[in-house]
Each structure stands twice: as structure tokens, then as C-alpha cells.
Design a protein around this motif. Structure first.
Motif, PDB file in Angstrom:
ATOM      1  N   GLN A  38       0.833  -1.197   0.000  1.00  0.00           N
ATOM      2  CA  GLN A  38       0.000   0.000   0.000  1.00  0.00           C
ATOM      3  C   GLN A  38       0.873   1.254   0.000  1.00  0.00           C
ATOM      4  OE1 GLN A  38      -3.618  -0.052   2.474  1.00  0.00           O
ATOM      5  NE2 GLN A  38      -2.813  -1.929   3.366  1.00  0.00           N
ATOM      6  N   PRO A  39       0.433   2.293  -0.725  1.00  0.00           N
ATOM      7  CA  PRO A  39       1.230   3.522  -0.760  1.00  0.00           C
ATOM      8  C   PRO A  39       1.045   4.350   0.507  1.00  0.00           C
ATOM      9  CG  PRO A  39      -0.721   3.769  -2.128  1.00  0.00           C
ATOM     10  CD  PRO A  39      -0.720   2.351  -1.630  1.00  0.00           C
ATOM     11  N   LEU A  40       2.110   5.023   0.911  1.00  0.00           N
ATOM     12  CA  LEU A  40       2.059   5.947   2.038  1.00  0.00           C
ATOM     13  C   LEU A  40       1.258   7.178   1.615  1.00  0.00           C
ATOM     14  CD1 LEU A  40       3.290   6.388   4.925  1.00  0.00           C
ATOM     15  CD2 LEU A  40       5.142   7.621   3.792  1.00  0.00           C
ATOM     16  N   PRO A  41       0.206   7.566   2.347  1.00  0.00           N
ATOM     17  CA  PRO A  41      -0.665   8.656   1.894  1.00  0.00           C
ATOM     18  C   PRO A  41      -0.013  10.031   1.916  1.00  0.00           C
ATOM     19  CG  PRO A  41      -1.774   7.268   3.511  1.00  0.00           C
ATOM     20  CD  PRO A  41      -0.329   6.885   3.534  1.00  0.00           C
ATOM     21  N   ASN A  42       0.959  10.253   2.805  1.00  0.00           N
ATOM     22  CA  ASN A  42       1.594  11.563   2.926  1.00  0.00           C
ATOM     23  C   ASN A  42       3.086  11.396   3.201  1.00  0.00           C
ATOM     24  OD1 ASN A  42      -0.919  13.346   3.014  1.00  0.00           O
ATOM     25  ND2 ASN A  42      -1.312  11.990   4.745  1.00  0.00           N
ATOM     26  N   ASP A  43       3.853  12.477   2.987  1.00  0.00           N
ATOM     27  CA  ASP A  43       5.252  12.468   3.396  1.00  0.00           C
ATOM     28  C   ASP A  43       5.346  12.312   4.913  1.00  0.00           C
ATOM     29  OD1 ASP A  43       6.115  12.989   0.803  1.00  0.00           O
ATOM     30  OD2 ASP A  43       6.127  15.151   1.084  1.00  0.00           O
ATOM     31  N   ILE A  44       6.352  11.584   5.368  1.00  0.00           N
ATOM     32  CA  ILE A  44       6.701  11.540   6.795  1.00  0.00           C
ATOM     33  C   ILE A  44       8.032  12.269   6.929  1.00  0.00           C
ATOM     34  CG2 ILE A  44       7.178  10.084   8.789  1.00  0.00           C
ATOM     35  CD1 ILE A  44       4.335   9.786   7.776  1.00  0.00           C
ATOM     36  N   CYS A  45       8.078  13.283   7.797  1.00  0.00           N
ATOM     37  CA  CYS A  45       9.235  14.181   7.861  1.00  0.00           C
ATOM     38  C   CYS A  45       9.750  14.345   9.280  1.00  0.00           C
ATOM     39  CB  CYS A  45       8.865  15.569   7.318  1.00  0.00           C
ATOM     40  SG  CYS A  45       8.123  15.540   5.684  1.00  0.00           S
ATOM     41  N   LEU A  46      11.007  14.756   9.357  1.00  0.00           N
ATOM     42  CA  LEU A  46      11.652  15.100  10.626  1.00  0.00           C
ATOM     43  C   LEU A  46      11.874  16.601  10.647  1.00  0.00           C
ATOM     44  CD1 LEU A  46      13.190  14.224  13.249  1.00  0.00           C
ATOM     45  CD2 LEU A  46      15.246  14.114  11.819  1.00  0.00           C
ATOM     46  N   GLU A  47      11.439  17.264  11.706  1.00  0.00           N
ATOM     47  CA  GLU A  47      11.665  18.704  11.825  1.00  0.00           C
ATOM     48  C   GLU A  47      13.092  18.944  12.333  1.00  0.00           C
ATOM     49  OE1 GLU A  47       9.712  22.731  13.856  1.00  0.00           O
ATOM     50  OE2 GLU A  47       9.057  20.753  14.523  1.00  0.00           O
ATOM     51  N   VAL A  48      13.864  19.745  11.608  1.00  0.00           N
ATOM     52  CA  VAL A  48      15.256  20.034  11.988  1.00  0.00           C
ATOM     53  C   VAL A  48      15.503  21.535  11.933  1.00  0.00           C
ATOM     54  CG1 VAL A  48      16.156  17.804  11.230  1.00  0.00           C
ATOM     55  CG2 VAL A  48      16.069  19.679   9.618  1.00  0.00           C
ATOM     56  N   ASP A  49      16.517  21.975  12.668  1.00  0.00           N
ATOM     57  CA  ASP A  49      16.879  23.395  12.683  1.00  0.00           C
ATOM     58  C   ASP A  49      17.514  23.789  11.354  1.00  0.00           C
ATOM     59  OD1 ASP A  49      16.118  24.128  15.347  1.00  0.00           O
ATOM     60  OD2 ASP A  49      17.808  22.954  16.095  1.00  0.00           O
ATOM     61  N   GLU A  50      17.057  24.931  10.817  1.00  0.00           N
ATOM     62  CA  GLU A  50      17.674  25.476   9.610  1.00  0.00           C
ATOM     63  C   GLU A  50      18.641  26.589   9.988  1.00  0.00           C
ATOM     64  OE1 GLU A  50      16.337  27.238   5.266  1.00  0.00           O
ATOM     65  OE2 GLU A  50      15.023  27.508   6.985  1.00  0.00           O
ATOM     66  N   GLU A  51      18.196  27.474  10.846  1.00  0.00           N
ATOM     67  CA  GLU A  51      19.040  28.491  11.463  1.00  0.00           C
ATOM     68  C   GLU A  51      18.329  28.917  12.732  1.00  0.00           C
ATOM     69  OE1 GLU A  51      18.257  32.592   9.440  1.00  0.00           O
ATOM     70  OE2 GLU A  51      18.537  31.147   7.828  1.00  0.00           O
ATOM     71  N   ALA A  52      18.960  29.757  13.541  1.00  0.00           N
ATOM     72  CA  ALA A  52      18.396  30.108  14.837  1.00  0.00           C
ATOM     73  C   ALA A  52      16.967  30.625  14.676  1.00  0.00           C
ATOM     74  CB  ALA A  52      19.260  31.156  15.515  1.00  0.00           C
ATOM     75  N   GLY A  53      16.015  29.972  15.370  1.00  0.00           N
ATOM     76  CA  GLY A  53      14.628  30.410  15.323  1.00  0.00           C
ATOM     77  C   GLY A  53      13.836  29.866  14.154  1.00  0.00           C
ATOM     78  N   LYS A  54      14.487  29.220  13.211  1.00  0.00           N
ATOM     79  CA  LYS A  54      13.781  28.682  12.053  1.00  0.00           C
ATOM     80  C   LYS A  54      14.053  27.187  11.909  1.00  0.00           C
ATOM     81  CE  LYS A  54      13.645  32.908   9.262  1.00  0.00           C
ATOM     82  NZ  LYS A  54      13.977  33.509   7.942  1.00  0.00           N
ATOM     83  N   THR A  55      13.026  26.473  11.462  1.00  0.00           N
ATOM     84  CA  THR A  55      13.172  25.038  11.235  1.00  0.00           C
ATOM     85  C   THR A  55      12.576  24.681   9.868  1.00  0.00           C
ATOM     86  OG1 THR A  55      11.043  24.515  12.272  1.00  0.00           O
ATOM     87  CG2 THR A  55      12.980  24.546  13.701  1.00  0.00           C
ATOM     88  N   PHE A  56      12.879  23.496   9.400  1.00  0.00           N
ATOM     89  CA  PHE A  56      12.250  22.993   8.190  1.00  0.00           C
ATOM     90  C   PHE A  56      12.054  21.500   8.323  1.00  0.00           C
ATOM     91  CE2 PHE A  56      16.628  22.061   7.268  1.00  0.00           C
ATOM     92  CZ  PHE A  56      16.614  20.963   6.408  1.00  0.00           C
ATOM     93  N   MET A  57      11.294  20.929   7.392  1.00  0.00           N
ATOM     94  CA  MET A  57      10.993  19.502   7.445  1.00  0.00           C
ATOM     95  C   MET A  57      11.869  18.740   6.456  1.00  0.00           C
ATOM     96  SD  MET A  57       6.892  19.345   7.919  1.00  0.00           S
ATOM     97  CE  MET A  57       6.584  20.224   6.392  1.00  0.00           C
ATOM     98  N   GLU A  58      12.614  17.799   6.973  1.00  0.00           N
ATOM     99  CA  GLU A  58      13.414  16.920   6.113  1.00  0.00           C
ATOM    100  C   GLU A  58      12.649  15.618   5.929  1.00  0.00           C
ATOM    101  OE1 GLU A  58      17.685  14.582   6.134  1.00  0.00           O
ATOM    102  OE2 GLU A  58      17.519  16.522   7.130  1.00  0.00           O
ATOM    103  N   ARG A  59      12.423  15.257   4.683  1.00  0.00           N
ATOM    104  CA  ARG A  59      11.606  14.082   4.399  1.00  0.00           C
ATOM    105  C   ARG A  59      12.326  12.793   4.798  1.00  0.00           C
ATOM    106  NH1 ARG A  59       8.911  14.537  -1.086  1.00  0.00           N
ATOM    107  NH2 ARG A  59      11.005  14.236  -1.896  1.00  0.00           N
ATOM    108  N   ILE A  60      11.616  11.950   5.528  1.00  0.00           N
ATOM    109  CA  ILE A  60      12.110  10.611   5.871  1.00  0.00           C
ATOM    110  C   ILE A  60      11.578   9.615   4.837  1.00  0.00           C
ATOM    111  CG2 ILE A  60      12.274   8.845   7.661  1.00  0.00           C
ATOM    112  CD1 ILE A  60      11.349  11.021   9.679  1.00  0.00           C
ATOM    113  N   PHE A  61      10.241   9.617   4.690  1.00  0.00           N
ATOM    114  CA  PHE A  61       9.600   8.743   3.712  1.00  0.00           C
ATOM    115  C   PHE A  61       8.736   9.599   2.791  1.00  0.00           C
ATOM    116  CE2 PHE A  61       9.783   6.035   7.643  1.00  0.00           C
ATOM    117  CZ  PHE A  61      10.846   5.243   7.224  1.00  0.00           C
ATOM    118  N   LYS A  62       8.705   9.234   1.531  1.00  0.00           N
ATOM    119  CA  LYS A  62       8.010  10.019   0.519  1.00  0.00           C
ATOM    120  C   LYS A  62       6.589   9.499   0.282  1.00  0.00           C
ATOM    121  CE  LYS A  62       8.627  11.497  -4.299  1.00  0.00           C
ATOM    122  NZ  LYS A  62       9.443  11.302  -5.521  1.00  0.00           N
TER     123      LYS A  62
END
Length: 826
Positions: A475-499
């Protein structure tokens, strides 16, 4: 090992159970009316719980003790108060009761394992809530299957369709509570869901509510003299109005069914409290007048699905209808007219999902240990690996048995119906036998291995090979599964674990470093936040499905910035998430399994989240009006208008205690913000791509003076650039740009011209930016003299003095790379 064989459609309006056996599907009948389905309704009356038709009938007289449509609140914190037992009950418990009733239909069988279907757009929390209901109902094994997959299996296996080449189908599933549309690829051998979109709060129930609000309530007000009837009914503060609401919902659903085959419908209404007795007549024209907006929502999702996959309606071979709402003539006509595609009504939309679930269950091995089953009844050291294709379109299939150590003896293969028997044959190193298959059936074979004295030393009686039926191996994964990581002080972004659309189950390892110091016994935290949604979108529009806090108080020693962290992720076919964290420097290991089954929707918070995005869009519009990008502006304003309406409705819904409007608003908010995300992300992605290309050109201009190692590093960075640039994820592109930027610096820093450029940078700054104006002038003279003599050593020293003289020093790349992150992970 036996297969599961039992499949269940746990629906918002109706549910059903079926069994796969020897290539055929048996639908278990509801004893009341001998129907294929059971109404998903539960009532509590005089110490007795009723489920199905009898419970639904009580909606007219005892609505306060009757509950339906609870599937829409699966995974939420909603509770239903039951007057009859003076207690609250959760949607999961009500769903478990429906499942128990379905089990009763199978008497005298008592299935321990089952496949239960879920909407493709169900998030992880809703998925886990469904699984929990299955276990509460008494099942020992619950496997979940997405409804569009089930519908396709039913369609492809039930009808004799000639599929000689690859086709693309759309599964248009408009059910009682949810809407899903799935894009499916099918060829002579394989069926695969490519992508999907959906709305978990768009279904027949919403049409019923609209029917009551827009058509029936005005008619009642006209004959009763009552006013504001709809708002009074959903507020639930007046007993008579609350009771009337559920009565009208019941009558609206019946009238809706009648209008699918007639041009008008009538029902009687007797309201003693207002001394009103009336015949209410509704026409198909009146009903269809309220359908446009809801159908448009479904069609808009269908269009977006095709656009996302680079397709047009002309490239789709057929549309398969699923769900009771697709019986409505208006829905069928509009879908065919707008898309220009054949709308296929070859299967019953109300039972397609349960039939497909049973087909899937018939090919899914159960992981429960079978009682009294012995595959190797004789004590022996013989090790045998049996290999075969569990699904085949061919008239015969190969069964092979490979021995781990040399073996001499005999074998025999038989088919359970007695139609095939090899007899006892000599083994020559291994067993290879082509066995004939019965068409459109599951063929069960038994393999016996004998020693040289023809004593049985191995037996395998569970070789199942299904012929001529489509199956899906994952079965296909319905959505991305992501890890939230720091991009710079005060800001974060989501790095995809599974697509999104990766086939479950999945596992992956990521390596990260800490972005701040966390001292032993302190309150500082390292946060691991796993979210579900869109990797390139806003973090706020995604759903947290796994959250771990590691505080200083739980650490054996200080966690120093820059330490390595190993993160292992596993996600099962039924979407259980397993996270393992290992910090080698501390010899610290943490393991967590997440299967959250409840979340909270608060209207005040919902309105606040909408307001934040509304403000952001307004700023974007003001900025874009200067560029006169009218098409982009029009799209922004349409999204803004929709969010503004949602914001106002969220404020109004505070008094709504009868409907599931707040969950519907939450779903619509999520979908609309995703649409805004997609629109703005496209512009931002283009900007990031341009930045990447500019940086790449800069690096290329220095490759001639770069070292062999630096040129090798450049080739490594750009090797997968096509994949990254087409990812539609600005964060991934930005990360790739930074790698090139760092390489550029490493080459540039060894060139003499960097000292020249730096000198001119300091030379043309304002005198007021330096601590000592006289010293600044002197350094300028010295620098110009060094330039004339081409003395880079002197110029380098002068630049350092400029730096020391600055009042406010510019941030260096090292400063940017050495920020302290909020999460502690980068």
C-alpha cells in the motif's frame, strides 16, 4: 500459513463484511431485511444496545440515545454523551460495537483476523483509531487497506475487462462521510495506486445537512411561523429543536435516496410542541440546487490530482464510481459531462469496497499461529526453502523446493481439490514442478518430502497460488513523513524521511548532529518531532505523529553541540511508527513506538491558525500588486476569500453542539492552506533554483584553479541535481546551494583576488561605521599602496585591521553555520 480471508468495510453510513474462499466472495447478509450492509448506527435503550437498522429507526423517537456518523470523528477527542447510561462514549468504542455486530453475521465462524478498509486520506491518527476499534471488537489481528485499492480489486476481479495494455483509471469515491479520488495504473499483470487526494469531511452526510438547512427548514418555517430554525437545531439548547434536527436528517436521507429515482419526494411532519402537522414535498430540482458547491469541491480535488501527476482527463480510460453518494444522478451526470470520460457503473458502489477488502484478505497471510497446524511434523534437521508466486495470470505455475544441505529422497505435490497429483517422484538435488491452476481461484497445494525409505520428513500444506485475480503487493504511504530540523536560529524545516506513495512497510536511517549544548540536569531539551504531511510545506499545516523530548535531566553527561545522532525510523503496513535514537558519545539509546489514536480540535486555535495565514496572504498580495502578476494575484485572492469564510464560520461554529462542523472546518483549513502552500512554494522554488544555478556558475568559473579533490567534490554535489531541482522542495534545493556555496568559499579563499575584493569592501564603507576615522583613512592609503606593489600578504594584514576597526561586524559564514537551534537537531 492460512490467509486472513475476511474483509470489512467500516463505513460512515453503512458497514459490511465479506469472506474470500476459493476465488469467490461471500457477502454476509444482515438478518434484518437480508441486506448486504449494516447501518453504522448504535442506540442505547433500557439497558439494551442495538446496532444497525433497529437503532436507526429509533432516530425518529429517541435521538438523544442514538449515534451515527462517528467514523468522521475517529482520531479526534470527541465524546458522545449517552443519556440512557449517563456516561460518555468515544467514536472508537462505537465503531468497535459495529464491528462486533458484523462478526455476529459470520456465525458459527469466529474470525480472529480481518482486513478493515480506511479512506486513502486518513491520517496516521485516524488510521490508528480504526485499528484500535478492531482490537476492541475482539480481533487478534487487524490489517488496514485503503478504500480506493479495495474498489480497484473488486472492479478488476469481478468484471471481465480485457486489459491488453496499460490503462489509467480514476476511482471517484464519494461515500457517506468521506471523499477520495485515486489515480490507478493497471496492466495485464499489475494494479498500482499512483496517487490520491481526499477530504475526510466531505460526504453524503454533508449533503443531508445542506438539504435540511437550505431546502427543508425554509418550508417548515413557512408553515410553522418559526424563525432561525437551523441555528436553533444545531445549537442543541432547545430539546424540541434538537430532536427535530435528527428527525429531519433521517427524513432527508430517505428523501435523497427517493430523489435518485423520482423527480419528487414527500414526507409527513408532526411537531406537537408547535401544533404543526404538514406534508413536506421536495423536488429533485430543489435538491440539485444545493449540490453544486459540494460536487465542485470533489471535482476540484480530482483536477488537482491530475495536475499534480502531469495528466489530462483525456489520458484517463475510465472513472470507477464508489460510495452511496454516487447514486445521485446529478453527481454522475456532472462528472461525465465535465471530464468527458466514461463513468463506469459496472459494480455496486455500496459493496465494492467490502468485496475488494475480501479479495485482499484472501491473498494476505495471517501472522497468527494456526492451531493444530504442523508444517514439519517429523523431528528432522532437514532445512527446506519453498519458492512460488502467490499470484499468477498463467495456466500453470512453478513450485520449487531448495535444500540447504545435500538431500536424497522423494517428493509429492497434490492440489486440495484432488485435481492434481504428481505421485511420488525422485528428488534430484532440488524440487521443480509446474503445477496446473484452476482459473479465478485460490489453488492450495501440499508438498511432502520423503527420505530414501519413503518416510515423511517434511510437510507444507499451505502453498496458496491465486490464479487470474489482481492483487496489490503493497500500500502507498498517503503523505510524506518528515523530521523537523533546525535550519538556522529560530527557524526550522521539514526533512523528508519517507516520501508520499512509497510502498509500505518502510525503514530508513538518518544521521544528524546536535545544534546546541544540553547540560546534564538542565531543563534544556533535544526535540525529535516527526510529522505527517507535505515535506515542502509549512510545518503548521502538518500533523505531529511522533514526539520525543530528551532533557538534560535524563542525560548521563553533557550533550555537546556537534555530537552525532543516529536516528532509525520504521513504519509498518498499518502505519505504526518505530523510532530508535542512538547518541554514541553518551552511549545513550532510546526506542519509541508511536500509534496515536486521538487529537484535539479547538475552534479558537483553529481560527487563530487561519488568521495567521490570512495575514500572510494579505502581505503577499500587497507585495505582488507592484509586480502586476494578475494570474498569481487572482489565485491568492481566491484562497484568501475561502480562508476568510472559514475563519468566520469557525467563529460562528462555537455554538454548534450537534454537527461535526468543527472537524469539517479543520479539514477544509488543512486542504486550503496546502493549496496556498503549493502556490507560493512554486514561486519560492523558482527563486531557489535560480539561486542554485547562479551559485553553480560561480563555482564552475573557479574549477580551473580548484584542486582535484575540490573538482571531485563538485561532481559529487551536482550528480543528483536534476532530482533535487525537480523535487519542488525549496529546503532541499537550498541545502544543495549551500553545499556549492561552501565549496565556492573553499576554492575562493585560496585565491589572491579575495584579498583585493575584501579591501574594496572595507574601503567603500562609510567612515561612521568605523571606531576611528583617522585610522580608517590610514588603512586605505596603506591598502592602495599594497595593491600597487601586488603585495597580498600586506593586503591580508590590512583587511584584518579593517575588521577589528568595524563597530558592527558582518556575520560570517561560520557564524551562520554555528547557530544554536531551538530543537537541538540539525
Amino acid at each position: 500459513m492460512a490467509n486472513i480471508n475476511f474483509g470489512i468495510d467500516l463505513g460512515t453510513t453503512n458497514s459490511a463484511i465479506a469472506k474470500y474462499e476459493n476465488g469467490k466472495i461471500t457477502l454476509y447478509k444482515n438478518p434484518v431485511g437480508f441486506k448486504d450492509t449494516l447501518p453504522s448506527v448504535v442506540s442505547f435503550r433500557k439497558g439494551r444496545i442495538q446496532i444497525g437498522d433497529k437503532a436507526r429507526e429509533l432516530m425518529l423517537t429517541q435521538s438523544e440515545n442514538v449515534f451515527s456518523s462517528f467514523k468522521r470523528k475517529m482520531g479526534s477527542d470527541a465524546q458522545y454523551f449517552v443519556e440512557a447510561i449517563d456516561a460518555e462514549i468515544a467514536p472508537v468504542e462505537l465503531s468497535a460495537m459495529v464491528l462486533k455486530e458484523l462478526i455476529n453475521f459470520t456465525q458459527p465462524e469466529q474470525p480472529k483476523s480481518t482486513v478493515i478498509t480506511i479512506p486513502a486520506s486518513f491520517d496516521t491518527i485516524q488510521t490508528n483509531a480504526t485499528k484500535k476499534a478492531g482490537y476492541q471488537a475482539g480481533f487478534e489481528e487487524v490489517v488496514l487497506l485503503q478504500e480506493p485499492i479495495a474498489a480497484c480489486l473488486a472492479y478488476s476481479n469481478t468484471l471481465n475487462i480485457d486489459i491488453s495494455q496499460e490503462q489509467k483509471w480514476l476511482v471517484y469515491d464519494f461515500g457517506g462521510g468521506t471523499f477520495d479520488v485515486a489515480l490507478v495504473r493497471i496492466d495485464p499483470r499489475e494494479l498500482k495506486v499512483l496517487d490520491h487526494k481526499g477530504n475526510n469531511f466531505l460526504g453524503g452526510l454533508d449533503l443531508d445537512n445542506l438539504f435540511v438547512e437550505k431546502v427543508i427548514c425554509p418550508k417548515i418555517e413557512a408553515v410553522s411561523g418559526q424563525t432561525n430554525l437551523w441555528k436553533r437545531m444545531i445549537a442543541g439548547e432547545e430539546a424540541d429543536c434538537k430532536k427535530l434536527y435528527f428527525e429531519l436528517l433521517f427524513k432527508a436521507e430517505e428523501a435523497k435516496k427517493e430523489l435518485s429515482i423520482k423527480t419528487s419526494a414527500q414526507f409527513e411532519l408532526d411537531i406537537e410542541a408547535w401544533d404543526v402537522f404538514a406534508d413536506i414535498e421536495v423536488s429533485r430540482v430543489e435538491f440539485e440546487s444545493i449540490l453544486y458547491a459540494k460536487f465542485d469541491e470533489s471535482y476540484h480535488l480530482t483536477e488537482r490530482l491530475l495536475v499534480d501527476n502531469g495528466l489530462k482527463f483525456s489520458q484517463i480510460d475510465r472513472i470507477i464510481l464508489v460510495g452511496g453518494t454516487t447514486y445521485i444522478p446529478y453527481i454522475r451526470e456532472q462528472l461525465a459531462q465535465r471530464s468527458g470520460i466514461k463513468v463506469d457503473t459496472g459494480i455496486d458502489p455500496t459493496t465494492a469496497v467490502v468485496v475488494g477488502a475480501a479479495y485482499y484478505a484472501g491473498s494476505k497471510p495471517s501472522e497468527l499461529a494456526e492451531e493444530n497446524q504442523e508444517s514439519n511434523p517429523v523431528a528432522t534437521d532437514l532445512s527446506v526453502e519453498v519458492v512460488y508466486e502467490p499470484n499468477s495470470k498463467d495456466a500453470e505455475e512453478l513450485i520449487a523446493a531448495v535444500f540447504k544441505t545435500p538431500f536424497q529422497g522423494y517428493y509429492r505435490i497434490t492440489r486440495s481439490d484432488g485435481g492434481f497429483d504428481t505421485g511420488v517422484l525422485k528428488i534430484n538435488q532440488k524440487v521443480t514442478e509446474f503445477v496446473p491452476l484452476l482459473e479465478k481461484a485460490t489453488n492450495i497445494f501440499t508438498l511432502l518430502i520423503f527420505d530414501e525409505n519413503q518416510n515423511v520428513v517434511y510437510q507444507n500444506n499451505s502453498i496458496h497460488i491465486t490464479n487470474g485475480l489482481y492483487n496489490i503487493m503493497g500500500q502507498p504511504l498517503p503523505n510524506d513523513i518528515c523530521l523537523e530540523v533546525d535550519e538556522e536560529a529560530g527557524k526550522t524545516f521539514m526533512e523528508r524521511i519517507f516520501k508520499k506513495n512509497d510502498i509500505l512497510p518502510l525503514k530508513k536511517t538518518l544521521y544528524k548532529t546536535t545544534s546546541k549544548n544540553i547540560l546534564k540536569n538542565s531543563d534544556d531539551k533535544l526535540i525529535i518531532n516527526i510529522v505527517e504531511g507535505n515535506a515542502g510545506g509549512m510545518i503548521g499545516s502538518n500533523l505531529t505523529i511522533g514526539y520525543i523530548e530528551i532533557t538534560g535531566k535524563s542525560l548521563p553527561m553533557d550533550l555537546i553541540k556537534g555530537m552525532d545522532i543516529e536516528l532509525n525510523f520504521k513504519i509498518s503496513e498499518s502505519r505504526d511508527l518505530n523510532v530508535s535514537i542512538y547518541i554514541g558519545a553518551l552511549d545513550l539509546e532510546i526506542n519509541e513506538v508511536f500509534n496515536p489514536h486521538q487529537r484535539q480540535v479547538v475552534l479558537d486555535k483553529l481560527a487563530s491558525e487561519i488568521k495567521t495565514v490570512v495575514d500572510e496572504i494579505q502581505e503577499e498580495i500587497e507585495y505582488q500588486e507592484e509586480d502586476e502578476n494578475y494570474e498569481y494575484l487572482a489565485k491568492l485572492k481566491r484562497i484568501l476569500d475561502h480562508l476568510t469564510v472559514l475563519y468566520n464560520e469557525a467563529l460562528e461554529a462555537v455554538d454548534d453542539r450537534s454537527t461535526d462542523r468543527k472537524f469539517q472546518l479543520d479539514e477544509m483549513k488543512r486542504l486550503t492552506i496546502q493549496e496556498y502552500d503549493d502556490l507560493v512554494r512554486h514561486k519560492h522554488v523558482l527563486q531557489e533554483i535560480q539561486e542554485y544555478q547562479n551559485t553553480r556558475e560561480g563555482v564552475e568559473s573557479y574549477l580551473e584553479v580548484a584542486s582535484p579533490k575540490q573538482r571531485e567534490e563538485f561532481e559529487k554535489i551536482v550528480r543528483n541535481e536534476k532530482e533535487i531541482l525537480q523535487s519542488n522542495n525549496k529546503y532541499l534545493i537550498r541545502k544543495k546551494t549551500k553545499e556549492l556555496d561552501d565549496l565556492y568559499d573553499s576554492i575562493y579563499m585560496k585565491q589572491d583576488e579575495r584579498f583585493v575584493n575584501a579591501f574594496y569592501y572595507y574601503r567603500f564603507k562609510m567612515e561612521s561605521e568605523y571606531k576611528d576615522a583617522q585610522r580608517f583613512k590610514k588603512l586605505v592609503e596603506l591598502g592602495e599602496s599594497a595593491l600597487e606593489r601586488n603585495s597580498m600578504t600586506e593586503l591580508k594584514a590590512i583587511n584584518y585591521q579593517f575588521w577589528d576597526l568595524l563597530i558592527v561586524k558582518p556575520r560570517t559564514r561560520e557564524d551562520l553555520n554555528n547557530f544554536d537551534g531551538d530543537l537541538g537537531l540539525k
